[in-house]
Every structure is written in C-alpha cells, then in structure tokens.
Design a protein around this motif. Structure first.
Motif, PDB file in Angstrom:
ATOM      1  N   ILE A   1       0.852  -1.187   0.000  1.00  0.00           N
ATOM      2  CA  ILE A   1       0.000   0.000   0.000  1.00  0.00           C
ATOM      3  C   ILE A   1       0.888   1.237   0.000  1.00  0.00           C
ATOM      4  CG2 ILE A   1      -1.529   1.326   1.504  1.00  0.00           C
ATOM      5  CD1 ILE A   1      -3.110  -1.108   1.948  1.00  0.00           C
ATOM      6  N   CYS A   2       0.425   2.286  -0.672  1.00  0.00           N
ATOM      7  CA  CYS A   2       1.190   3.536  -0.735  1.00  0.00           C
ATOM      8  C   CYS A   2       0.240   4.722  -0.705  1.00  0.00           C
ATOM      9  CB  CYS A   2       2.029   3.568  -2.019  1.00  0.00           C
ATOM     10  SG  CYS A   2       1.063   3.412  -3.533  1.00  0.00           S
TER      11      CYS A   2
ATOM     12  N   ASP B   1       6.513   6.329  -1.187  1.00  0.00           N
ATOM     13  CA  ASP B   1       6.239   5.097  -0.444  1.00  0.00           C
ATOM     14  C   ASP B   1       6.670   3.849  -1.208  1.00  0.00           C
ATOM     15  OD1 ASP B   1       5.132   6.530   1.647  1.00  0.00           O
ATOM     16  OD2 ASP B   1       3.079   6.319   0.893  1.00  0.00           O
ATOM     17  N   CYS B   2       6.909   3.989  -2.508  1.00  0.00           N
ATOM     18  CA  CYS B   2       7.319   2.844  -3.332  1.00  0.00           C
ATOM     19  C   CYS B   2       8.834   2.776  -3.512  1.00  0.00           C
ATOM     20  CB  CYS B   2       6.623   2.901  -4.698  1.00  0.00           C
ATOM     21  SG  CYS B   2       4.830   2.827  -4.586  1.00  0.00           S
ATOM     22  N   ASP B   3       9.585   3.647  -2.828  1.00  0.00           N
ATOM     23  CA  ASP B   3      11.049   3.666  -2.955  1.00  0.00           C
ATOM     24  C   ASP B   3      11.685   2.320  -2.621  1.00  0.00           C
ATOM     25  OD1 ASP B   3      11.015   6.269  -3.793  1.00  0.00           O
ATOM     26  OD2 ASP B   3      11.793   7.113  -1.911  1.00  0.00           O
ATOM     27  N   ASP B   4      11.123   1.593  -1.624  1.00  0.00           N
ATOM     28  CA  ASP B   4      11.709   0.298  -1.258  1.00  0.00           C
ATOM     29  C   ASP B   4      11.091  -0.855  -2.062  1.00  0.00           C
ATOM     30  OD1 ASP B   4       9.255   0.336   0.004  1.00  0.00           O
ATOM     31  OD2 ASP B   4       9.972  -0.646   1.826  1.00  0.00           O
TER      32      ASP B   4
ATOM     33  N   THR C   1       5.436   2.146  -9.263  1.00  0.00           N
ATOM     34  CA  THR C   1       4.884   3.475  -8.973  1.00  0.00           C
ATOM     35  C   THR C   1       3.560   3.301  -8.240  1.00  0.00           C
ATOM     36  OG1 THR C   1       3.888   3.510 -11.168  1.00  0.00           O
ATOM     37  CG2 THR C   1       5.952   4.706 -10.913  1.00  0.00           C
ATOM     38  N   CYS C   2       3.131   4.352  -7.566  1.00  0.00           N
ATOM     39  CA  CYS C   2       1.921   4.328  -6.754  1.00  0.00           C
ATOM     40  C   CYS C   2       0.696   4.569  -7.648  1.00  0.00           C
ATOM     41  CB  CYS C   2       2.033   5.409  -5.675  1.00  0.00           C
ATOM     42  SG  CYS C   2       0.763   5.325  -4.416  1.00  0.00           S
ATOM     43  N   HIS C   3      -0.250   3.604  -7.669  1.00  0.00           N
ATOM     44  CA  HIS C   3      -1.459   3.697  -8.490  1.00  0.00           C
ATOM     45  C   HIS C   3      -2.698   3.433  -7.642  1.00  0.00           C
ATOM     46  CE1 HIS C   3       0.303   3.912 -12.511  1.00  0.00           C
ATOM     47  NE2 HIS C   3       1.211   3.054 -12.091  1.00  0.00           N
ATOM     48  N   ILE C   4      -3.815   4.050  -8.027  1.00  0.00           N
ATOM     49  CA  ILE C   4      -5.090   3.793  -7.360  1.00  0.00           C
ATOM     50  C   ILE C   4      -5.677   2.498  -7.919  1.00  0.00           C
ATOM     51  CG2 ILE C   4      -7.457   4.605  -7.031  1.00  0.00           C
ATOM     52  CD1 ILE C   4      -6.408   7.457  -7.153  1.00  0.00           C
TER      53      ILE C   4
ATOM     54  N   CYS D   1       4.073  -2.668 -10.246  1.00  0.00           N
ATOM     55  CA  CYS D   1       5.276  -2.814 -11.068  1.00  0.00           C
ATOM     56  C   CYS D   1       5.114  -2.089 -12.404  1.00  0.00           C
ATOM     57  CB  CYS D   1       5.568  -4.292 -11.328  1.00  0.00           C
ATOM     58  SG  CYS D   1       5.972  -5.212  -9.828  1.00  0.00           S
ATOM     59  N   ASN D   2       6.194  -1.452 -12.850  1.00  0.00           N
ATOM     60  CA  ASN D   2       6.197  -0.798 -14.162  1.00  0.00           C
ATOM     61  C   ASN D   2       5.996  -1.844 -15.252  1.00  0.00           C
ATOM     62  OD1 ASN D   2       6.750   1.556 -12.752  1.00  0.00           O
ATOM     63  ND2 ASN D   2       8.959   1.389 -13.071  1.00  0.00           N
ATOM     64  N   THR D   3       5.595  -1.420 -16.439  1.00  0.00           N
ATOM     65  CA  THR D   3       5.204  -2.342 -17.513  1.00  0.00           C
ATOM     66  C   THR D   3       6.223  -3.409 -17.860  1.00  0.00           C
ATOM     67  OG1 THR D   3       5.295  -0.224 -18.714  1.00  0.00           O
ATOM     68  CG2 THR D   3       3.436  -1.662 -19.157  1.00  0.00           C
TER      69      THR D   3
END
Length: 186
Positions: A143-144, A149-152, A157-160, A170-172
C-alpha cells in the motif's frame, strides 16, 4: 576476523555458556513496512499488529506489549501464537477444543481472509488443548500514499486500485514477484 563473515563465540560463565552470534545487519534490520517485534516474536511482512506496519489485509494480529504475547483475532475469539515460520509463511495458534479448530477454519473461509488452515492437532493428554497451523497467502503489492512510499519496491509506482486503495504497482516491463516482495524483469 573478516567483518563480512558470520562469527560465533562462546564464553564460559559460572554454570553455563553465553553465546554470541555476529550477523550482517541486513539480515536483521527491519524495513519500513515491517512491524516492530512483539516481545521476542518477529512479525514478518505482510503480517500486521498495528495500523502503521505490515499490510492492512493481514491485520488480525494483536501484541500484548506487557507480556510480549502475539495473538490471532477473529470474530470467534482470540488465539495465542505458539510459533511463526516466516520462510514457510505459516504460524501456529493454540486452541482449547475441536470446536475452536472448526470455528477458525470456517471464519477464515467465510470472511475471505488471506489465510488458510493447513494442519490441526488436538490432544486429550494436554487437557484437550490443540494447535492449528495457518498459512498466509502471498500479499498484494504494498500500500502507498505517494510515489515515495514505493522507494523500497524498485521499478514500481503508486497507483489507485479498486476500492480507491493505492498500491505500488510494477512498471510495464516488470512483473510482481510476491515471494520476494519485489518487481522482477518480465
């Protein structure tokens, strides 16, 4: 002695031995998502004993700060931990009768919780005490509230998501690896 290697030392003290173990800090330090230990019990991610750690889907745990006892709480009652195995993603709780074993199993199924009963044991020689081993399912991505918050959780990236919950996705070019809590090349 090489600081990168594990070291083990003992010292003779009146009537016994003291044991000193040297380990890498990275093997024992907590991440920002881990809960602080409860007494001597380490609470591995995604399990949660407080709102500020772990994953909220795994928040059915309580820590008695006075006794250091961890318990697992469901609508049918609260059950003390006897042991936790992070590598196998299992923990064991104590129950006092066969009905309690059945109640735990049904509550986990009915509430669609990320846990399932893997073993149960009841013995009359222990005064009808028993144990239930429960496995937790791999967590969703963390959760972010912001990208920071996604640095670790590299390569995310943070998505709803559904229900307006934000998670590190996760990125594509990467895929989620829940067993290692990371994004790996896909």
């Amino acid at each position: 002695m090489n600081a990168k290697r594990y070291a083990l030392a003992t010292e003779q003290i009146e009537g016994g031995l003291d044991l000193y173990v040297r380990v890498k800090l990275s093997d024992i330090e907590l991440t920002k998502r881990d809960c602080e230990p409860c007494g001597t019990t380490i609470i591995p991610y995604p399990l949660s004993i407080r709102p500020d750690c772990g994953d909220p889907m795994y928040s059915h745990f309580n820590c008695n700060d006075t006794t250091g006892q961890v318990s697992f709480g469901l609508a049918g009652g609260t059950y003390p931990f006897t042991i936790i195995h992070p590598e196998e993603q299992t923990f064991t709780i104590r129950v006092d009768n066969y009905t309690a074993i059945d109640v735990v199993r049904k509550l986990l199924e009915l509430n669609h919780l990320p846990f399932n009963v893997t073993k149960s044991y009841l013995s009359s020689k222990d005064g009808w005490l028993g144990e239930v081993e429960i496995r937790w399912k791999p967590p969703l991505s963390p959760i972010c509230n912001s990208v920071k918050d996604c640095d670790d959780w590299p390569h995310s990236t943070c998505h709803i998501m559904k229900g307006r919950t934000k998670r590190c996705i996760c990125n594509t070019e990467f895929q989620c690896d829940p067993s290692n809590f990371s994004c790996t090349p896909g």
